[in-house]
Design a protein around this motif. Sequence first.
Motif, PDB file in Angstrom:
ATOM      1  N   UNK A 178     -86.269  -3.150  13.600  1.00 48.29           N
ATOM      2  CA  UNK A 178     -87.240  -3.674  12.635  1.00 48.29           C
ATOM      3  C   UNK A 178     -88.413  -4.355  13.321  1.00 48.29           C
ATOM      4  N   UNK A 179     -88.120  -5.151  14.340  1.00 53.90           N
ATOM      5  CA  UNK A 179     -89.202  -5.808  15.080  1.00 53.90           C
ATOM      6  C   UNK A 179     -88.744  -6.212  16.462  1.00 53.90           C
ATOM      7  N   UNK A 180     -89.708  -6.364  17.355  1.00 60.02           N
ATOM      8  CA  UNK A 180     -89.462  -6.755  18.747  1.00 60.02           C
ATOM      9  C   UNK A 180     -90.273  -8.014  19.023  1.00 60.02           C
ATOM     10  N   UNK A 181     -89.604  -9.033  19.553  1.00 63.35           N
ATOM     11  CA  UNK A 181     -90.280 -10.313  19.783  1.00 63.35           C
ATOM     12  C   UNK A 181     -91.439 -10.161  20.763  1.00 63.35           C
ATOM     13  N   UNK A 182     -92.519 -10.904  20.503  1.00 61.48           N
ATOM     14  CA  UNK A 182     -93.652 -10.929  21.424  1.00 61.48           C
ATOM     15  C   UNK A 182     -93.474 -12.014  22.478  1.00 61.48           C
ATOM     16  N   UNK A 183     -92.643 -13.000  22.175  1.00 56.19           N
ATOM     17  CA  UNK A 183     -92.409 -14.102  23.100  1.00 56.19           C
ATOM     18  C   UNK A 183     -91.090 -13.881  23.829  1.00 56.19           C
ATOM     19  N   UNK A 184     -91.111 -13.986  25.149  1.00 60.49           N
ATOM     20  CA  UNK A 184     -89.918 -13.716  25.950  1.00 60.49           C
ATOM     21  C   UNK A 184     -88.979 -14.922  25.972  1.00 60.49           C
ATOM     22  N   UNK A 185     -87.720 -14.625  26.258  1.00 57.15           N
ATOM     23  CA  UNK A 185     -86.711 -15.654  26.496  1.00 57.15           C
ATOM     24  C   UNK A 185     -86.251 -15.521  27.939  1.00 57.15           C
ATOM     25  N   UNK A 186     -86.304 -16.619  28.694  1.00 54.80           N
ATOM     26  CA  UNK A 186     -85.941 -16.592  30.105  1.00 54.80           C
ATOM     27  C   UNK A 186     -84.694 -17.456  30.315  1.00 54.80           C
ATOM     28  N   UNK A 187     -83.613 -16.817  30.771  1.00 44.44           N
ATOM     29  CA  UNK A 187     -82.361 -17.512  31.066  1.00 44.44           C
ATOM     30  C   UNK A 187     -81.917 -17.092  32.453  1.00 44.44           C
ATOM     31  N   UNK A 188     -81.733 -18.070  33.350  1.00 42.59           N
ATOM     32  CA  UNK A 188     -81.326 -17.808  34.732  1.00 42.59           C
ATOM     33  C   UNK A 188     -82.246 -16.789  35.408  1.00 42.59           C
ATOM     34  N   UNK A 189     -83.551 -16.967  35.187  1.00 44.17           N
ATOM     35  CA  UNK A 189     -84.590 -16.105  35.787  1.00 44.17           C
ATOM     36  C   UNK A 189     -84.530 -14.659  35.304  1.00 44.17           C
ATOM     37  N   UNK A 190     -83.843 -14.418  34.200  1.00 46.97           N
ATOM     38  CA  UNK A 190     -83.793 -13.086  33.593  1.00 46.97           C
ATOM     39  C   UNK A 190     -84.635 -13.123  32.315  1.00 46.97           C
ATOM     40  N   UNK A 191     -85.612 -12.233  32.232  1.00 44.73           N
ATOM     41  CA  UNK A 191     -86.516 -12.198  31.092  1.00 44.73           C
ATOM     42  C   UNK A 191     -86.047 -11.168  30.081  1.00 44.73           C
ATOM     43  N   UNK A 192     -85.839 -11.612  28.855  1.00 40.59           N
ATOM     44  CA  UNK A 192     -85.404 -10.714  27.778  1.00 40.59           C
ATOM     45  C   UNK A 192     -86.279 -10.910  26.553  1.00 40.59           C
ATOM     46  N   UNK A 193     -86.224  -9.916  25.664  1.00 44.87           N
ATOM     47  CA  UNK A 193     -86.960  -9.975  24.401  1.00 44.87           C
ATOM     48  C   UNK A 193     -85.986  -9.723  23.255  1.00 44.87           C
ATOM     49  N   UNK A 194     -86.096 -10.548  22.215  1.00 41.10           N
ATOM     50  CA  UNK A 194     -85.203 -10.431  21.062  1.00 41.10           C
ATOM     51  C   UNK A 194     -85.611  -9.231  20.204  1.00 41.10           C
ATOM     52  N   UNK A 195     -84.643  -8.360  19.936  1.00 37.82           N
ATOM     53  CA  UNK A 195     -84.865  -7.180  19.101  1.00 37.82           C
ATOM     54  C   UNK A 195     -84.011  -7.340  17.840  1.00 37.82           C
ATOM     55  N   UNK A 196     -84.657  -7.279  16.680  1.00 39.22           N
ATOM     56  CA  UNK A 196     -83.958  -7.370  15.394  1.00 39.22           C
ATOM     57  C   UNK A 196     -83.739  -5.972  14.828  1.00 39.22           C
ATOM     58  N   UNK A 197     -82.487  -5.688  14.471  1.00 38.29           N
ATOM     59  CA  UNK A 197     -82.105  -4.375  13.964  1.00 38.29           C
ATOM     60  C   UNK A 197     -81.574  -4.536  12.543  1.00 38.29           C
TER      61      UNK A 197
END
Length: 340
Positions: A208-227
């Motif tokens: 449905x949508x993909x986050x424009x703002x990243x989430x960084x945990x332990x130097x790993x960058x991810x993006x929240x994807x809502x399904x």
Amino acid sequence: MNLPSPLARLRAIPWKNPLVLAAVGGVVLIAAVVLFFLFRPGGLVSGGEAYEYLQAGRAPMRVTLREGAIIQPEHRLNVTPPIAGRIDSVAVLNGDLVKQGQILGWISSTNRAALMDAARAAGGKEIAFWDDVFKPAPLIAPLDGRIISTAVVPGQVVQAAQAVFTMSDHLIVQSNVDETDLKSVWVGQEVEITFDSFPDMVLKGTVHDIAYDATIVNNVTTYLVNIFLTETPTLIRSGVSANVFLIVSDRKDVLQVPTDALTPENEVLVVPGKGETPILRKIEVGATNGQFTEVVSGLDEGDWIARRAFALQRAKKGGFSFLAPGGKKKDQDKDKDKKK
């Protein structure tokens, strides 16, 4: 104590005994057969290496991106009472679907609760009088959704800002996708969802949508994807872990070879003809699902290739197999004769 020498032991064996001769002959025969299949021209080992022979062919290929996920409400809303007081009754249960404006329960203000307690103590007509004059306040659902949590019971005293119910509009699947995989995700993409808690259940959905703002945990960058789910069974609960398979491509007629038959430089061992040693040929590859890789150019359908012994052993997951390619090579010759 003197032990007999190995030579003396050999001399002591009754070589003329038929059983001994049969056993020795059997061992020699087995060794001869093994050596024949290993080192005959065009056999299992050619040039000191073992091969499995197979053909490049066309078949369906689905490429997916697997990610961990969790079931969450898209919007979580706490229902708070309009006044401080005491809960008179609760009209819904966890899991109930409610409509906007529906009464979820009743609450008496602090003053009404005190008056009703005094009326009950007095008895008689006092209870009916004050119950008619001083009405309780309703707890109303602010939107359509599902009750996912109830935090009160009748008789409990609450404050005006205290959450008494938690609602969700609908459940969705949320997955944190690594930035390196973001190129394989897009809005509207088809998704299949599985659950460890329900192994036989496979749900379908779309991104449905993909986050424009990243989430960084332990130097790993991810993006929240809502399904969004196409269908939400009643078994699914908020907080359930899931696995999502984002379908990157799904084609029905793809020329492909086993991935472990390729070198890191995208080279493959091609068999020029019967009994000939395989030669390396560089090919252009496309998509891969891990087990098989698409061939863009450099091979034709039906071309024979060879897979090295280390790949063969890895594919079979343990144990070496004396695979004689003679039958497959004969099939190859038959195919050539048919073409002629």
